[in-house]
Design a protein around this motif. Structure first.
Motif, PDB file in Angstrom:
ATOM      1  N   ASP A 189      -3.203   7.994 -26.472  1.00  0.00           N
ATOM      2  CA  ASP A 189      -1.841   8.426 -26.178  1.00  0.00           C
ATOM      3  C   ASP A 189      -1.855   9.490 -25.078  1.00  0.00           C
ATOM      4  N   GLY A 190      -1.071   9.302 -24.051  1.00  0.00           N
ATOM      5  CA  GLY A 190      -0.996  10.249 -22.942  1.00  0.00           C
ATOM      6  C   GLY A 190      -1.892   9.913 -21.774  1.00  0.00           C
ATOM      7  N   VAL A 191      -2.879   9.063 -21.968  1.00  0.00           N
ATOM      8  CA  VAL A 191      -3.796   8.690 -20.895  1.00  0.00           C
ATOM      9  C   VAL A 191      -3.153   7.662 -19.960  1.00  0.00           C
ATOM     10  N   TYR A 192      -2.177   6.946 -20.478  1.00  0.00           N
ATOM     11  CA  TYR A 192      -1.475   5.911 -19.710  1.00  0.00           C
ATOM     12  C   TYR A 192      -0.979   6.452 -18.371  1.00  0.00           C
ATOM     13  N   THR A 193      -0.320   7.602 -18.389  1.00  0.00           N
ATOM     14  CA  THR A 193       0.239   8.177 -17.164  1.00  0.00           C
ATOM     15  C   THR A 193      -0.854   8.499 -16.159  1.00  0.00           C
ATOM     16  N   ASP A 194      -1.980   9.000 -16.634  1.00  0.00           N
ATOM     17  CA  ASP A 194      -3.094   9.309 -15.733  1.00  0.00           C
ATOM     18  C   ASP A 194      -3.585   8.062 -15.015  1.00  0.00           C
ATOM     19  N   TRP A 195      -3.724   6.958 -15.750  1.00  0.00           N
ATOM     20  CA  TRP A 195      -4.190   5.712 -15.136  1.00  0.00           C
ATOM     21  C   TRP A 195      -3.152   5.149 -14.179  1.00  0.00           C
ATOM     22  N   GLU A 196      -1.885   5.264 -14.524  1.00  0.00           N
ATOM     23  CA  GLU A 196      -0.824   4.792 -13.621  1.00  0.00           C
ATOM     24  C   GLU A 196      -0.823   5.594 -12.327  1.00  0.00           C
ATOM     25  N   GLU A 197      -1.021   6.914 -12.436  1.00  0.00           N
ATOM     26  CA  GLU A 197      -1.074   7.759 -11.248  1.00  0.00           C
ATOM     27  C   GLU A 197      -2.288   7.412 -10.387  1.00  0.00           C
ATOM     28  N   THR A 198      -3.413   7.153 -11.029  1.00  0.00           N
ATOM     29  CA  THR A 198      -4.610   6.743 -10.300  1.00  0.00           C
ATOM     30  C   THR A 198      -4.368   5.428  -9.573  1.00  0.00           C
ATOM     31  N   ALA A 199      -3.759   4.469 -10.262  1.00  0.00           N
ATOM     32  CA  ALA A 199      -3.467   3.164  -9.649  1.00  0.00           C
ATOM     33  C   ALA A 199      -2.560   3.338  -8.438  1.00  0.00           C
ATOM     34  N   HIS A 200      -1.536   4.135  -8.578  1.00  0.00           N
ATOM     35  CA  HIS A 200      -0.600   4.353  -7.469  1.00  0.00           C
ATOM     36  C   HIS A 200      -1.301   5.006  -6.280  1.00  0.00           C
ATOM     37  N   ARG A 201      -2.158   6.005  -6.556  1.00  0.00           N
ATOM     38  CA  ARG A 201      -2.893   6.685  -5.480  1.00  0.00           C
ATOM     39  C   ARG A 201      -3.810   5.711  -4.742  1.00  0.00           C
ATOM     40  N   LYS A 202      -4.520   4.869  -5.504  1.00  0.00           N
ATOM     41  CA  LYS A 202      -5.435   3.905  -4.892  1.00  0.00           C
ATOM     42  C   LYS A 202      -4.667   2.878  -4.049  1.00  0.00           C
ATOM     43  N   GLU A 203      -3.509   2.452  -4.538  1.00  0.00           N
ATOM     44  CA  GLU A 203      -2.688   1.497  -3.777  1.00  0.00           C
ATOM     45  C   GLU A 203      -2.202   2.122  -2.463  1.00  0.00           C
ATOM     46  N   THR A 204      -1.839   3.396  -2.529  1.00  0.00           N
ATOM     47  CA  THR A 204      -1.395   4.098  -1.329  1.00  0.00           C
ATOM     48  C   THR A 204      -2.547   4.244  -0.336  1.00  0.00           C
ATOM     49  N   GLU A 205      -3.728   4.578  -0.839  1.00  0.00           N
ATOM     50  CA  GLU A 205      -4.903   4.709   0.023  1.00  0.00           C
ATOM     51  C   GLU A 205      -5.254   3.365   0.668  1.00  0.00           C
ATOM     52  N   SER A 206      -5.186   2.292  -0.116  1.00  0.00           N
ATOM     53  CA  SER A 206      -5.521   0.977   0.446  1.00  0.00           C
ATOM     54  C   SER A 206      -4.517   0.570   1.515  1.00  0.00           C
ATOM     55  N   GLN A 207      -3.255   0.932   1.329  1.00  0.00           N
ATOM     56  CA  GLN A 207      -2.252   0.638   2.357  1.00  0.00           C
ATOM     57  C   GLN A 207      -2.552   1.415   3.629  1.00  0.00           C
ATOM     58  N   GLY A 208      -3.045   2.645   3.471  1.00  0.00           N
ATOM     59  CA  GLY A 208      -3.447   3.443   4.625  1.00  0.00           C
ATOM     60  C   GLY A 208      -4.596   2.800   5.387  1.00  0.00           C
ATOM     61  N   VAL A 209      -5.579   2.272   4.663  1.00  0.00           N
ATOM     62  CA  VAL A 209      -6.698   1.585   5.308  1.00  0.00           C
ATOM     63  C   VAL A 209      -6.192   0.345   6.050  1.00  0.00           C
ATOM     64  N   PHE A 210      -5.294  -0.401   5.396  1.00  0.00           N
ATOM     65  CA  PHE A 210      -4.732  -1.596   6.027  1.00  0.00           C
ATOM     66  C   PHE A 210      -3.983  -1.228   7.307  1.00  0.00           C
ATOM     67  N   ASN A 211      -3.177  -0.173   7.258  1.00  0.00           N
ATOM     68  CA  ASN A 211      -2.435   0.250   8.445  1.00  0.00           C
ATOM     69  C   ASN A 211      -3.375   0.677   9.566  1.00  0.00           C
ATOM     70  N   ALA A 212      -4.453   1.393   9.205  1.00  0.00           N
ATOM     71  CA  ALA A 212      -5.436   1.804  10.213  1.00  0.00           C
ATOM     72  C   ALA A 212      -6.105   0.580  10.828  1.00  0.00           C
ATOM     73  N   MET A 213      -6.427  -0.399   9.999  1.00  0.00           N
ATOM     74  CA  MET A 213      -7.044  -1.619  10.502  1.00  0.00           C
ATOM     75  C   MET A 213      -6.110  -2.325  11.484  1.00  0.00           C
ATOM     76  N   MET A 214      -4.819  -2.354  11.156  1.00  0.00           N
ATOM     77  CA  MET A 214      -3.847  -2.996  12.036  1.00  0.00           C
ATOM     78  C   MET A 214      -3.760  -2.269  13.378  1.00  0.00           C
ATOM     79  N   ASP A 215      -3.886  -0.932  13.352  1.00  0.00           N
ATOM     80  CA  ASP A 215      -3.842  -0.153  14.588  1.00  0.00           C
ATOM     81  C   ASP A 215      -5.098  -0.353  15.426  1.00  0.00           C
ATOM     82  N   ILE A 216      -6.248  -0.357  14.763  1.00  0.00           N
ATOM     83  CA  ILE A 216      -7.526  -0.462  15.479  1.00  0.00           C
ATOM     84  C   ILE A 216      -7.793  -1.893  15.945  1.00  0.00           C
ATOM     85  N   LEU A 217      -7.483  -2.866  15.091  1.00  0.00           N
ATOM     86  CA  LEU A 217      -7.755  -4.277  15.381  1.00  0.00           C
ATOM     87  C   LEU A 217      -6.458  -5.087  15.264  1.00  0.00           C
TER      88      LEU A 217
END
Length: 102
Positions: A38-66
């Protein structure tokens, strides 16, 4: 380093972050169905959201570079990450579908 090598390194970073995000969503699902987590759910959701945001950043950088990235082929390592991501997404879909039915 060739453009194809750069492309594969960036795709690997992108897929690795997506894999970590899906894994966090799976763990969040398990945590939401467990009394002792109980209570760990929010931590995992926040981690998932952060990782998704980071991956979008990598994708955007890739689009700029290549900008013509569709012209490059993925290597075996990148292909393995694609397969793992597909398997995890299928597992998450199955978990969430079972939760809706139950």
């Amino acid at each position: 380093m060739t453009k194809t090598e750069i492309y594969n390194k960036m795709k690997q970073a992108y897929y690795t972050l997506n894999i970590e995000a899906v894994q966090a969503r799976i763990w969040a699902h398990h945590a939401s169905n467990s009394d002792w987590l109980d209570g760990v759910y929010t931590d995992w959701e926040e981690t998932a959201h952060r990782k998704e945001t980071e991956s979008q950043g990598v994708f955007n950088a890739m689009m700029d570079i290549l900008p013509n990235w569709v012209n490059y082929n993925i290597d075996d390592d990148t292909g393995a990450l694609v397969d793992k991501l597909s398997e995890l997404r299928a597992e998450l879909k199955q978990l969430t579908t079972l939760g809706e039915v139950a």
